[in-house]
Design a protein around this motif. Structure first.
Motif, PDB file in Angstrom:
ATOM      1  N   VAL A 450       0.873  -1.180   0.000  1.00  0.00           N
ATOM      2  CA  VAL A 450       0.000   0.000   0.000  1.00  0.00           C
ATOM      3  C   VAL A 450       0.906   1.226   0.000  1.00  0.00           C
ATOM      4  N   ILE A 451       0.782   2.029  -1.019  1.00  0.00           N
ATOM      5  CA  ILE A 451       1.644   3.213  -1.143  1.00  0.00           C
ATOM      6  C   ILE A 451       0.872   4.426  -0.633  1.00  0.00           C
ATOM      7  N   MET A 452       1.472   5.100   0.363  1.00  0.00           N
ATOM      8  CA  MET A 452       0.799   6.267   0.970  1.00  0.00           C
ATOM      9  C   MET A 452       1.761   7.446   0.987  1.00  0.00           C
ATOM     10  N   GLU A 453       1.200   8.603   1.231  1.00  0.00           N
ATOM     11  CA  GLU A 453       2.089   9.745   1.433  1.00  0.00           C
ATOM     12  C   GLU A 453       2.906   9.490   2.702  1.00  0.00           C
ATOM     13  N   TYR A 454       4.118   9.951   2.701  1.00  0.00           N
ATOM     14  CA  TYR A 454       4.992   9.720   3.856  1.00  0.00           C
ATOM     15  C   TYR A 454       4.766  10.793   4.906  1.00  0.00           C
ATOM     16  N   MET A 455       4.519  10.345   6.121  1.00  0.00           N
ATOM     17  CA  MET A 455       4.279  11.274   7.236  1.00  0.00           C
ATOM     18  C   MET A 455       5.505  11.194   8.156  1.00  0.00           C
ATOM     19  N   GLU A 456       6.465  12.057   7.891  1.00  0.00           N
ATOM     20  CA  GLU A 456       7.763  11.923   8.567  1.00  0.00           C
ATOM     21  C   GLU A 456       7.719  12.230  10.060  1.00  0.00           C
ATOM     22  N   GLY A 457       6.651  12.843  10.520  1.00  0.00           N
ATOM     23  CA  GLY A 457       6.553  13.146  11.952  1.00  0.00           C
ATOM     24  C   GLY A 457       6.143  11.947  12.792  1.00  0.00           C
ATOM     25  N   GLY A 458       5.783  10.844  12.121  1.00  0.00           N
ATOM     26  CA  GLY A 458       5.339   9.666  12.869  1.00  0.00           C
ATOM     27  C   GLY A 458       3.991   9.905  13.533  1.00  0.00           C
ATOM     28  N   CYS A 459       3.720   9.104  14.524  1.00  0.00           N
ATOM     29  CA  CYS A 459       2.388   9.229  15.124  1.00  0.00           C
ATOM     30  C   CYS A 459       2.428  10.092  16.384  1.00  0.00           C
ATOM     31  N   LEU A 460       1.274  10.613  16.730  1.00  0.00           N
ATOM     32  CA  LEU A 460       1.135  11.499  17.887  1.00  0.00           C
ATOM     33  C   LEU A 460       1.594  10.813  19.177  1.00  0.00           C
ATOM     34  N   THR A 461       1.382   9.517  19.265  1.00  0.00           N
ATOM     35  CA  THR A 461       1.792   8.781  20.474  1.00  0.00           C
ATOM     36  C   THR A 461       3.280   8.964  20.742  1.00  0.00           C
ATOM     37  N   ASP A 462       4.066   8.945  19.672  1.00  0.00           N
ATOM     38  CA  ASP A 462       5.524   9.077  19.854  1.00  0.00           C
ATOM     39  C   ASP A 462       5.869  10.393  20.525  1.00  0.00           C
ATOM     40  N   ILE A 463       5.150  11.442  20.144  1.00  0.00           N
ATOM     41  CA  ILE A 463       5.408  12.751  20.751  1.00  0.00           C
ATOM     42  C   ILE A 463       5.024  12.729  22.228  1.00  0.00           C
ATOM     43  N   SER A 510      -4.227   8.353  19.663  1.00  0.00           N
ATOM     44  CA  SER A 510      -3.009   9.056  19.230  1.00  0.00           C
ATOM     45  C   SER A 510      -2.175   8.224  18.257  1.00  0.00           C
ATOM     46  N   ASP A 511      -2.243   6.904  18.360  1.00  0.00           N
ATOM     47  CA  ASP A 511      -1.468   6.051  17.449  1.00  0.00           C
ATOM     48  C   ASP A 511      -1.914   6.227  16.002  1.00  0.00           C
ATOM     49  N   ASN A 512      -3.152   6.627  15.835  1.00  0.00           N
ATOM     50  CA  ASN A 512      -3.689   6.704  14.476  1.00  0.00           C
ATOM     51  C   ASN A 512      -3.760   8.133  13.955  1.00  0.00           C
ATOM     52  N   ILE A 513      -3.011   9.007  14.586  1.00  0.00           N
ATOM     53  CA  ILE A 513      -2.879  10.379  14.097  1.00  0.00           C
ATOM     54  C   ILE A 513      -1.422  10.556  13.676  1.00  0.00           C
ATOM     55  N   LEU A 514      -1.206  10.804  12.400  1.00  0.00           N
ATOM     56  CA  LEU A 514       0.166  10.972  11.893  1.00  0.00           C
ATOM     57  C   LEU A 514       0.440  12.442  11.587  1.00  0.00           C
ATOM     58  N   LEU A 515       1.709  12.794  11.681  1.00  0.00           N
ATOM     59  CA  LEU A 515       2.126  14.188  11.480  1.00  0.00           C
ATOM     60  C   LEU A 515       3.186  14.238  10.390  1.00  0.00           C
ATOM     61  N   ASN A 516       3.206  15.332   9.644  1.00  0.00           N
ATOM     62  CA  ASN A 516       4.283  15.431   8.647  1.00  0.00           C
ATOM     63  C   ASN A 516       5.143  16.671   8.862  1.00  0.00           C
ATOM     64  N   SER A 517       6.148  16.816   8.020  1.00  0.00           N
ATOM     65  CA  SER A 517       7.140  17.876   8.260  1.00  0.00           C
ATOM     66  C   SER A 517       6.577  19.265   7.985  1.00  0.00           C
ATOM     67  N   ARG A 518       5.403  19.320   7.350  1.00  0.00           N
ATOM     68  CA  ARG A 518       4.773  20.630   7.149  1.00  0.00           C
ATOM     69  C   ARG A 518       3.850  20.974   8.324  1.00  0.00           C
ATOM     70  N   LEU A 650       7.348  23.701  14.234  1.00  0.00           N
ATOM     71  CA  LEU A 650       8.563  24.071  14.963  1.00  0.00           C
ATOM     72  C   LEU A 650       8.590  23.471  16.372  1.00  0.00           C
ATOM     73  N   ALA A 651       7.378  23.265  16.890  1.00  0.00           N
ATOM     74  CA  ALA A 651       7.302  22.848  18.289  1.00  0.00           C
ATOM     75  C   ALA A 651       7.568  21.362  18.494  1.00  0.00           C
ATOM     76  N   ILE A 652       7.393  20.579  17.455  1.00  0.00           N
ATOM     77  CA  ILE A 652       7.577  19.136  17.670  1.00  0.00           C
ATOM     78  C   ILE A 652       8.928  18.672  17.145  1.00  0.00           C
ATOM     79  N   LYS A 653       9.471  17.714  17.852  1.00  0.00           N
ATOM     80  CA  LYS A 653      10.784  17.197  17.465  1.00  0.00           C
ATOM     81  C   LYS A 653      10.604  16.189  16.342  1.00  0.00           C
ATOM     82  N   TRP A 654      11.420  16.293  15.341  1.00  0.00           N
ATOM     83  CA  TRP A 654      11.334  15.343  14.225  1.00  0.00           C
ATOM     84  C   TRP A 654      12.327  14.232  14.428  1.00  0.00           C
ATOM     85  N   ARG A 655      11.926  13.073  14.001  1.00  0.00           N
ATOM     86  CA  ARG A 655      12.857  11.962  14.185  1.00  0.00           C
ATOM     87  C   ARG A 655      13.920  11.968  13.093  1.00  0.00           C
TER      88      ARG A 655
END
Ligand SMILES: Nc1ncnc2c1ncn2[C@@H]1O[C@H](COP(=O)(O)OP(=O)(O)OP(=O)(O)O)[C@@H](O)[C@H]1O
Length: 655
Positions: A450-463, A510-518, A650-655
């Motif tokens: 399954v090809i999806m857009e990449y959400m480089e921020g990972g999931c909200l749980t990680d934050i 939170s596991d099912n909420i993904l964040l991206n670099s924008r 800016l507020a969230i740390k990117w992996r």
């Protein structure tokens, strides 16, 4: 008088001196007593008061028409005349006989008394003759007695107490049923006929549920495992068969047949109304599963999943300002389950049947789900011209773009229909707050990409986890109020889109909420989505992840899109406090608390603004009709606190 549960005129007689005499009395059931009054003005002391805790059995009896017997332990506080003392001397149990005006009234009293008496099961409402099923608590042994062995073991290892049972035995039963179903446990079926009390060796808890004995971070990661394991452990209805009635109840009652939708035990007697409902739900869920598979056979590439099931007396959802559409189609005929080949065939209506390896370069693993791994990849080539027709026109594909690829080995999947579900919903759901599905490939009928857009921020749980870890285990929010408001607003917008298309997500967390670099926030994981139609605007299948689950799901009631609103409220608490309510409790207790406790509250409500509290209050009413729709939530002032994506980024740390 406060706390009256039921009241009305009856005839009664007690055993003893005047046992031949039937007397008309006004009976009141409250939280603690059965009170027999001379009249309904209640201006005198009751002629008899029976503590509910002393009632050890209630059963129908053929002494008189519409009659039942209440058996209670002798109470030293009873005022006994000398004669009656003599009468009772050799008998520590006393009987009271009650006769009602109508059969219906009799059932009403039985249900009400069973629901309130701690020594009775709360699950049983005998309608004919003798009631034989007792579930209670043995204070001497400190054990629950009369429950099926499997439940006994579960209760033993859980933190559910006698007080919990006393407070709301129904909620305990619901939690047990739900827990079993959720885990695909079959404690009842696998039991031997012998009745045992809870004096058993503790059952080793399933690994995925050992979430309460650990430190916060481990607990969270275990709970994450639990969440990740959901495709193995959830939707048991999709595989379970109708289970027989517990065979280990006292007196070896066992249900041997279902006649005219009523349960009968071996003696042909009616048993347990709750179990009738329970087993009927099972049947319905099985039919739903069959319907889903039937649907796959009929599925065309533009449709989304439409599970079809005749919901039990489905009420029309009252609050439809979320845009529930008109019915789309009638119930499909229910047929046998489809097989693997059929599912593959249907997947190919959405997925391209070619090997995609030449089109992508794998960069790194981005995550691991229950059904497969997710990789960060780069598109290095576009699919062949003749395959482009399969590609969704919503998406613009370019060479060098970074994508997420979820690789799933289909033959290893126990719940292929969930994957199919996810594929179909994603294919049809293009919105800026939904993780964008680009395309899918099937390789040798074995592997699905399954090809999806990449959400480089990972999931909200990680934050949230990162914050918990960086704060010496102290729970505090990783996010400030405006960031939380922003995430909630974006999630609401995604949900509004889904609900507007009659889709319930059913697993918002939170596991099912993904964040991206924008700084964009998107909903993912559509395996449990389901479509509502007006005819079936409420559902009764149990899905979701326990801690985020709405009470109507745990209580196995019908539900609608408002379950997503509840889960959103729980996710809001998660963002404020670092974890959802009851995460410290063992899951069975958590289910009991969800079923029984009403709306969860913030531990430190004073630390958040009124706007946040108002929003939360609108998400978490137990009464569904009091719960706001997503459309309504979007008008709340709390969302005006939202920062912009730039600030959030800016507020969230990117992996
Ligand atoms: N589009 C994406 N971009 C970036 N990372 C992603 C993406 N989708 C998923 N991931 C990462 O991969 C992990 C697993 O995702 P997946 O959707 O497979 O999880 P899951 O819902 O637990 O599994 P399943 O859907 O198989 O039940 C996520 O926790 C997330 O970190």
């Amino acid at each position: 008088m406060k706390g009256i549960k039921k009241e009305g005129w009856i005839s009664y007689k007690a055993d003893g001196m005047f046992s031949f005499l039937w007397q008309k009395r006004y009976l009141i059931l409250n939280d603690s007593y059965l009170l027999f009054y001379k009249n309904d003005r209640l201006n005198e002391e009751p002629v008899l008061s029976v503590a509910l805790t002393s009632i050890s059995n209630v059963s129908r009896i053929q002494l008189k028409q519409n009659c039942f017997e209440i058996l209670r332990a002798a109470d030293q506080r009873d005022n006994l005349s000398a004669i009656n003392s003599y009468f009772y001397e050799s008998n520590s149990k006393r009987s009271i006989f009650v006769s009602t005006g109508t059969e219906r009234d009799l059932h009403g009293w039985l249900d009400a008394i069973f629901a309130k008496c701690p020594l009775l099961s709360g699950v049983s409402s005998p309608t004919n003759f003798t009631h034989k099923v007792h579930v209670g608590f043995d204070p001497k042994m400190g054990n629950f007695v009369g429950v099926p062995d499997g439940w006994a073991k579960l209760l033993q290892t859980s933190e559910i107490t006698y007080d919990d049972w006393n407070r709301n035995s129904k909620a305990v039963i619901k939690a047990l049923q739900f827990y079993e179903d959720y885990n695909g446990l079959d404690t009842i079926q696998s039991e031997k006929q012998t009745h045992t009390s809870l004096g058993l060796k503790p059952l080793k808890s399933p690994t995925k549920y050992i979430v309460n004995k650990r430190s916060n971070s481990i607990k969270r990661s275990l709970s994450k495992t639990l969440r990740k394991n959901k495709t193995d452990s959830i939707l048991p209805a999709y595989q379970s068969e109708l289970k027989p009635f517990p065979r280990s109840f006292e007196n070896n009652n066992s249900v041997t047949s279902i006649k005219n939708s009523k349960l009968y035990d071996e003696d042909g007697m009616h048993v347990s109304k709750d179990y009738v409902a329970y087993l009927q739900t099972k049947q319905l869920e099985k039919r739903e599963q069959q319907a889903i598979q039937q649907h796959f056979r009929r599925h065309d590439s533009n449709a989304i999943l439409k599970p079809h099931r005749a919901a039990p007396s489905a009420p029309i959802a009252k609050d439809h300002d979320g845009g529930i559409k008109a019915p789309t189609e009638d119930l499909l005929e229910l047929k046998d389950a489809g097989d693997f080949d059929e599912i593959i065939m249907k997947m190919k209506t959405v997925a391209i049947d070619v090997n995609p390896r030449p089109y992508f370069q794998m960069i790194e693993k981005a995550g691991q789900g229950a059904s497969g791994a997710v990789y960060l990849s780069k598109r290095i080539k576009l699919p062949q011209e003749n395959d482009l027709r399969f590609l969704n026109s919503h998406c613009h594909r370019i060479v060098k773009e970074r994508v997420a690829i979820k690789q799933i080995h289909l033959s290893k999947q126990p719940k292929k229909q969930l994957i199919m579900n996810e594929l179909l919903v994603m294919n049809d759901s293009h919105h800026e707050n939904i993780v964008n599905f680009l395309e899918a490939y099937i390789i040798d009928d074995e592997e699905l990409w399954v090809i999806m857009e990449y959400m480089e921020g990972g999931c909200l749980t990680d934050i949230l986890d990162a914050a918990a870890g960086s704060n010496d285990g102290k729970k505090s929010s990783a996010l400030n109020e405006s960031q939380i408001s922003y995430i909630v607003r974006e999630t609401c917008q995604g949900l509004k889109f889904l609900h507007g298309n009659n889709i319930i997500h059913r697993d918002i967390k939170s596991d099912n909420i993904l964040l991206n670099s924008r700084g964009l926030v998107k909903i993912t994981d559509f395996g449990f989505c389901v479509e509502l139609t007006e005819k079936r605007s409420k559902r009764a299948t149990m899905v979701g992840t326990p801690y985020w689950m709405a009470p109507e799901i745990v209580n196995q009631k019908q539900y609608d899109e408002k379950v997503d609103v509840w889960s959103l409220g729980i996710m809001l608490i998660e963002m404020i406090e670092g974890e959802p309510p009851y995460l410290n409790e063992d899951p069975l207790k958590a289910l009991y608390l969800i079923a029984n406790n009403g709306s969860p509250r913030l531990r430190h409500a004073e630390l958040v603004s009124n706007k946040t509290r108002q929003f939360l209050d609108a998400c978490l009413p137990v009464k569904v009709e009091m719960r706001a729709s997503v459309r309504k939530l979007l008008t709340f002032e709390f969302l005006s606190l939202a920062c912009g994506p730039e600030e959030f980024k800016l507020a969230i740390k990117w992996r």
